[in-house]
Design a protein around this motif. Structure first.
Motif, mmCIF file in Angstrom:
data_model
loop_
_atom_site.group_PDB
_atom_site.id
_atom_site.type_symbol
_atom_site.label_atom_id
_atom_site.label_comp_id
_atom_site.label_asym_id
_atom_site.label_seq_id
_atom_site.Cartn_x
_atom_site.Cartn_y
_atom_site.Cartn_z
ATOM 1 N N CYS A 167 0.828 -1.218 0.000
ATOM 2 C CA CYS A 167 0.000 0.000 0.000
ATOM 3 C C CYS A 167 0.862 1.267 0.000
ATOM 4 O O CYS A 167 0.618 2.191 -0.774
ATOM 5 N N CYS A 197 2.522 3.217 -2.991
ATOM 6 C CA CYS A 197 1.756 4.205 -3.757
ATOM 7 C C CYS A 197 1.168 5.301 -2.878
ATOM 8 O O CYS A 197 1.123 6.456 -3.275
ATOM 9 N N HIS A 198 0.660 4.898 -1.692
ATOM 10 C CA HIS A 198 -0.073 5.833 -0.830
ATOM 11 C C HIS A 198 0.792 6.372 0.294
ATOM 12 O O HIS A 198 1.560 5.631 0.895
#
Ligand code: HEC
Ligand code: HEC
Ligand code: HEC
Lengths: 260, 146
Positions: free
Chosen positions: B58, B61-62
């Motif tokens: 996760c 990207c975030h």
């Protein structure tokens, strides 16, 4: 790595020369992966005394001059001074190979000379010898703009390379384009996303602690998205390279590069 | 930390989700209201999972309100405040299969095995996360209120 404007001009010029179907025109602000590196890594690449890739180039020079195989000829025995005979060669590879009627990359061409002209034992993909010879030959084109050959026979292979580039693969379901076209300059975890240009291969990668080929890099990107990577030497990897070189047309070659 | 090549090795070693058949779920509107497992997830384990750059990916990207912000990606909106912006069911569908909502999204579908090409053998026919892990992640994201 400061002169963006001149590089842009070269890129646009190359795109015009390459004709209307050139995908190179897609990318206006073309930038080498070196532009996204830390100042330390850029300095390491720029200085031949500190660039670890130069060891491979020097190894390659020795191999260039060493007689090999059944006919005992060295590369130099046929090609003479690499600085003259090999200048500009890497900038126009992959090229069409008459024998196989397919594109062949620089390492493949060197392997062919080794096999058919020297009649020596074949060099394995990614072996230190083949990487060194490729680095030595490519180094003779350092600073020259990537100039894909105007050879119609290559077009269908390049188109296939583009299809591979745009196709989503792997458990993560990402294409090369998802990352390198649309999102360069962004950060993927701690890494800055480069545009994915093959300007500096073979190159020294700190992550690898070794000099490696473009195919090794491409396979890493495929493994990263949890896809089954094409095997070293697979035609698909040469087709991808063909497309990447078109896309990078005009950027100067940097071999041997340094990358994080 | 070099995730991208580290991933190649570590992802192979990571215990892959068991190759059990996917559990059925019902999409209503833009949400999956019911837990995939029928039970609530464990938010602490969800936090660990979201942080795990090799397994859930996760934070590649975030951004998220978690340690090491300089190793968090900028390819996607921050997960901070996800629990205020979205309901639990909306979060669940987005993690299970974002592409149902946005077909061109780069966010991988975390609970889906079809429609993929050239998946590496060790990941074939397995979702990226198990149903239990999805519920843990959802339970954690629900707590991210601004
Ligand atoms: C999920 C994102 C992602 C995908 C998908 C991806 N790459 Fe990459 N690629 C990267 C990152 C990040 C790097 C830089 C490596 C680093 O610094 O760790 C990179 C590096 C490269 C480089 C080296 C650039 C240089 O300056 O030396 C090339 C070439 C490349 N990728 C081509 C491709 C191709 C071709 C594909 C598809 C087969 C692909 N990539 C798929 C993220 C991706
Ligand atoms: C016995 C002669 C001979 C030897 C030895 C030889 N080559 Fe060649 N090489 C040729 C000939 C002839 C060509 C061009 C014809 C062709 O394309 O097959 C060629 C083509 C090449 C090319 C492509 C040049 C271009 O403009 O496309 C490269 C690169 C190359 N050789 C590298 C090497 C290397 C490296 C070695 C040593 C490992 C080597 N050669 C050994 C005869 C030789
Ligand atoms: C490869 C990139 C990528 C990865 C990995 C990824 N996401 Fe996403 N995610 C996105 C993008 C991009 C969006 C925004 C929607 C869009 O444009 O596709 C998004 C949107 C979301 C949203 C909706 C946010 C909102 O405010 O609407 C949630 C929730 C979410 N992601 C959770 C997760 C979780 C949890 C994980 C890991 C288990 C994860 N994502 C992994 C790219 C990614």
């Amino acid at each position: 790595m400061t002169g963006r404007a001149p590089r842009l001009l070269v890129g646009l010029l190359a795109a015009c020369l390459a004709g209307s179907s050139a995908p190179a025109g897609d990318m206006v602000d073309k930038r080498s992966g070196a532009d996204f590196m830390s100042p330390e890594n850029r300095a390491m690449q720029a200085d031949d005394m500190s660039n670890p890739g130069m060891f491979a180039v020097l190894d390659g020079e020795q191999l260039w001059n060493r007689p090999e195989g059944a006919n005992g000829r060295s590369c130099a025995g046929c090609h003479g001074e690499a600085a003259t005979s090999m200048r500009g060669v890497a900038a126009r590879y992959p090229a069409f190979d008459e024998r196989s009627e397919r594109p062949i990359d620089l390492a493949g061409r060197i392997g062919e000379c080794r096999r058919t002209r020297q009649e020596a034992s074949p060099l394995l993909h990614e072996s230190p010898e083949l990487v060194a010879l490729t680095a030595y030959v490519a180094h003779q084109s350092r600073g020259m703009p990537i100039s894909p050959p105007q050879d119609e026979r290559l077009a269908p292979f390049r188109d296939n390379g583009r299809r591979l580039y745009e196709r989503r693969i792997g458990q993560l379901d990402l294409s090369c384009a998802s990352c390198h076209d649309a999102r360069w300059g962004e950060r993927l975890g701690g890494s800055i996303m480069p545009q994915g240009h093959p300007t500096a291969y073979p190159l020294y990668r700190l992550e690898w602690q070794a000099v490696g080929s473009l195919q090794r890099r491409l396979r890493n990107c495929m493994i990263g998205v949890r896809a089954e990577a094409f095997a070293f030497g697979a035609p698909e990897l040469v087709e991808l390279e063909l497309y990447l070189m078109e896309r990078a047309a005009g950027l100067p070659l940097e071999t041997p590069g340094v990358r994080p | 930390m070099r995730w991208w090549n580290g991933l190649c090795v570590l992802a192979m070693l990571a215990p892959a989700a068991a190759a059990e058949p996917l559990r059925p779920y019902v999409v209503e509107g833009d949400a999956i209201a019911r837990s995939l497992t029928g039970r609530p997830g464990d938010a602490d384990n969800g936090r660990r999972l979201v942080m795990d750059r090799h397994r859930s990916l996760c934070v590649l990207c975030h951004a998220a309100p978690l340690p090491d912000p300089h190793l968090q990606g900028t390819l996607a909106p921050t997960l901070a405040g996800a629990g205020s912006r979205l309901s639990e069911g909306q979060i669940r569908l987005r993690v299970v299969d974002m592409k149902r909502l946005l077909p061109d999204s780069i966010m991988p579908a975390y609970y889906r095995t079809d429609g993929l090409a050239r998946v590496a053998a060790s990941f074939r026919d397995r979702p990226i996360l198990t149903a239990e892990e999805i519920e843990d992640v959802v339970a954690f994201l629900v707590t991210l209120k601004e």
